[in-house]
Scaffold this active site. Structure first.
Site, mmCIF file in Angstrom:
data_model
loop_
_atom_site.group_PDB
_atom_site.id
_atom_site.type_symbol
_atom_site.label_atom_id
_atom_site.label_comp_id
_atom_site.label_asym_id
_atom_site.label_seq_id
_atom_site.Cartn_x
_atom_site.Cartn_y
_atom_site.Cartn_z
ATOM 1 N N THR A 188 0.873 -1.176 0.000
ATOM 2 C CA THR A 188 0.000 0.000 0.000
ATOM 3 C C THR A 188 0.915 1.233 0.000
ATOM 4 O OG1 THR A 188 -0.158 -0.372 2.387
ATOM 5 C CG2 THR A 188 -2.079 -0.963 1.074
ATOM 6 N N CYS A 233 6.858 1.324 6.227
ATOM 7 C CA CYS A 233 5.861 1.800 7.199
ATOM 8 C C CYS A 233 6.009 3.278 7.575
ATOM 9 C CB CYS A 233 5.934 0.940 8.448
ATOM 10 S SG CYS A 233 5.486 -0.776 8.115
HETATM 11 N N1 LIG Z 1 7.200 -5.011 5.889
HETATM 12 C C1 LIG Z 1 6.757 -4.692 7.080
HETATM 13 O O1 LIG Z 1 7.534 -4.632 8.021
HETATM 14 C C2 LIG Z 1 5.290 -4.417 7.329
HETATM 15 C C3 LIG Z 1 4.844 -4.375 8.662
HETATM 16 C C4 LIG Z 1 3.505 -4.161 8.902
HETATM 17 C C5 LIG Z 1 2.644 -3.922 7.839
HETATM 18 N N2 LIG Z 1 3.094 -3.938 6.553
HETATM 19 C C6 LIG Z 1 2.124 -3.718 5.490
HETATM 20 O O2 LIG Z 1 1.842 -4.961 4.852
HETATM 21 C C7 LIG Z 1 1.576 -4.762 3.456
HETATM 22 C C8 LIG Z 1 2.517 -5.614 2.633
HETATM 23 O O3 LIG Z 1 3.830 -5.169 2.894
HETATM 24 P P1 LIG Z 1 5.103 -6.095 2.601
HETATM 25 O O4 LIG Z 1 6.216 -5.465 3.363
HETATM 26 O O5 LIG Z 1 4.766 -7.513 2.832
HETATM 27 O O6 LIG Z 1 5.300 -5.855 1.038
HETATM 28 P P2 LIG Z 1 6.289 -6.645 0.038
HETATM 29 O O7 LIG Z 1 6.595 -5.707 -1.050
HETATM 30 O O8 LIG Z 1 7.394 -7.281 0.825
HETATM 31 O O9 LIG Z 1 5.394 -7.833 -0.510
HETATM 32 C C9 LIG Z 1 4.234 -7.631 -1.232
HETATM 33 C C10 LIG Z 1 4.088 -8.785 -2.208
HETATM 34 O O10 LIG Z 1 2.819 -8.646 -2.829
HETATM 35 C C11 LIG Z 1 2.952 -9.023 -4.180
HETATM 36 N N3 LIG Z 1 1.790 -8.478 -4.891
HETATM 37 C C12 LIG Z 1 1.534 -7.231 -5.288
HETATM 38 N N4 LIG Z 1 0.306 -7.149 -5.834
HETATM 39 C C13 LIG Z 1 -0.212 -8.389 -5.770
HETATM 40 C C14 LIG Z 1 -1.448 -8.953 -6.150
HETATM 41 N N5 LIG Z 1 -2.414 -8.233 -6.698
HETATM 42 N N6 LIG Z 1 -1.628 -10.269 -5.959
HETATM 43 C C15 LIG Z 1 -0.665 -11.014 -5.384
HETATM 44 N N7 LIG Z 1 0.519 -10.535 -4.988
HETATM 45 C C16 LIG Z 1 0.731 -9.231 -5.179
HETATM 46 C C17 LIG Z 1 4.300 -8.506 -4.589
HETATM 47 O O11 LIG Z 1 4.796 -9.219 -5.703
HETATM 48 C C18 LIG Z 1 5.127 -8.770 -3.332
HETATM 49 O O12 LIG Z 1 5.782 -10.022 -3.364
HETATM 50 C C19 LIG Z 1 1.711 -3.276 3.228
HETATM 51 O O13 LIG Z 1 0.449 -2.668 3.356
HETATM 52 C C20 LIG Z 1 2.609 -2.833 4.365
HETATM 53 O O14 LIG Z 1 2.394 -1.491 4.721
HETATM 54 C C21 LIG Z 1 4.407 -4.187 6.285
#
Ligand SMILES: NC(=O)c1ccc[n+]([C@@H]2O[C@H](COP(=O)([O-])OP(=O)(O)OC[C@H]3O[C@@H](n4cnc5c(N)ncnc54)[C@H](O)[C@@H]3O)[C@@H](O)[C@H]2O)c1
Length: 401
Positions: free
Chosen positions: A83, A257
């Site tokens: 996001t 984040c």
């Molecule tokens: N990384 C953190 O520490 C963390 C902590 C808390 C919350 N978040 C939140 O969690 C969410 C995900 O973050 P993340 O760090 O895991 O991201 P990331 O980039 O590590 O992983 C996201 C994955 O989603 C895949 N993707 C994108 N669109 C897609 C779709 N339509 N269908 C299937 N796969 C798809 C991408 O290829 C990628 O592998 C975000 O909203 C982020 O703010 C992240």
């Protein structure tokens, strides 16, 4: 239960690994390379070992896929996709939209759909549910809930099992089913009265950090101007046993984040007619830190960086991870180049970045430490250049922020 996890990044793979100990997990990701690696049992996320993935595969409890039809039959679907902010620093829900499309087009029966992606209050009620209804051809009555993710990649003391998890559904049934699902692998579940409270709490947790980091970065600038050691001041303030929480100055904020989530809160506030002044100012202070640091380095080096070889040490946004998303190193490199420096970077944990490989930790005129990984020794950093500026407070003997 059959559980589909949409997105196999930091959040999605972490939740998959824990859920696969109790459920049959299908990890859906659009990135075919990640999917192929995962199916070979290779993890790409700190904190989730390849052994964990292999064990779940051998037990028949985990499979990664890019093929939407494989989520058919899932009773639970968890959304864990990016996001980010768009070019105007406004919430960009395009990944959520595409996740909703995959879910709507492929579920073969009613399911509980839980969002773990961070977004503004109202996302599950006013965006995800209507979007799935819009794309759905089969018109199942799904349940909807939110359980914001708090994973801190690379952290060992807190994980999915022992980090308290907020949750709330759009209906009492969704709330109960969400509790049942997470209670299979989380010890501490905290129910709140509405999805909006859970969504707002997640944004505020990160906004609290963003504002405090900006405040301490401002204090670093004030302290330098007054000739006071900011870290000693913070240690001194930290001896107060109540009413104070220590934050440390840095080159700015990075990762998904802290630089992003507060802007989701600011945007929704603005739409509700409230100006999020703290969030905006904190963004400005944190984003200006690289320029401030480049200015300090220039001043210490005869007032000009023209033609000087500057090595930026550590381009990951935090120690011991390979994640460079929103790293302040990027803005620092730009700021140093704007002042005429010839900039290279060293980061053995990141390895390659923007199509280039990590440079040697040696032979520079100036080194600026943005992130200090444990594997990079302070004595090697100090030997890499005659002048070393440290933004981390970890390289004793270097010029400190
Ligand atoms: N990384 C953190 O520490 C963390 C902590 C808390 C919350 N978040 C939140 O969690 C969410 C995900 O973050 P993340 O760090 O895991 O991201 P990331 O980039 O590590 O992983 C996201 C994955 O989603 C895949 N993707 C994108 N669109 C897609 C779709 N339509 N269908 C299937 N796969 C798809 C991408 O290829 C990628 O592998 C975000 O909203 C982020 O703010 C992240």
């Amino acid at each position: 239960m059959k559980v589909a996890i949409i997105g196999q990044g930091y959040v999605g793979l972490t939740i998959s690994a824990f859920a696969a100990k109790h459920h049959q997990v299908v990890g859906f990701d659009l990135n075919a390379t990640i999917v192929a690696q995962l199916n070979k049992g290779i993890s790409h996320i700190e904190g989730i070992s390849s052994d964990d993935i292999k064990q779940s595969i051998y037990a028949g409890n985990y499979k990664a896929t890019s093929c939407g039809v494989e989520i058919a039959g899932s009773e639970i679907v968890v959304i864990a996709v990016p996001t980010p902010l768009d070019a105007d620093r406004k919430p960009d829900l395009t990944y959520i939209d595409s996740a909703c499309k995959v879910i709507a087009e492929n579920l073969s029966g009613p399911a509980l759909i839980i969002n773990e992606s961070t977004s503004f209050p109202g996302t599950i009620r006013n965006y995800i549910k209507p979007t799935i209804v819009k794309y759905s051809r089969q018109k199942f009555e799904h349940e909807y809930a939110i359980s914001p993710e708090r994973v801190d990649p690379g952290r060992e003391d807190f994980n999915q099992k022992n980090t308290p998890r907020l949750y709330a559904g759009l209906t009492p049934e969704a709330t109960a089913r969400t509790r049942d699902f997470y209670s299979t692998f989380c010890d501490n579940l905290v129910e709140v009265s509405s999805p909006e409270v859970a969504e707002a709490a997640k944004l505020f947790e990160n906004t609290f950090r963003q504002v405090n980091i900006a405040l301490v970065n401002e204090l670093a600038q004030i302290s330098h101007a007054l000739g006071i050691d900011v870290r000693e001041t913070l240690d001194a303030a930290g001896t107060k046993p109540y009413g104070f929480m220590k934050f440390s100055p840095s080159a700015g904020v990075g990762g998904h984040c802290i630089p992003v989530d507060p802007s989701y809160l600011a945007d929704v506030a603005e739409k509700a007619g409230v100006e999020a002044t703290f969030i905006k100012r904190a963004n400005e202070v944190n984003l200006a830190m690289p320029t401030y640091i480049a200015g300090r380095v220039e001043k210490d080096n005869g007032g000009s960086l023209k033609g000087k070889k500057v090595l930026v040490v550590g381009v990951a946004y935090k120690p011991n991870v390979a994640d460079t998303r929103e790293t302040p190193a990027e803005l620092l490199i730009d700021a140093l180049r704007d002042l005429g420096a010839i900039v290279t970077w060293n980061d053995p944990v990141v390895g390659s970045w923007h199509g280039a490989e990590s440079s040697a930790l040696a032979g520079a005129d100036i080194a600026v430490v943005v992130t200090k990984h444990d594997v990079v020794k302070s004595e090697d950093i100090l030997k890499s250049a005659p002048y070393v500026f440290d933004t981390t407070g970890k390289v004793k003997g270097a010029v400190q922020l």
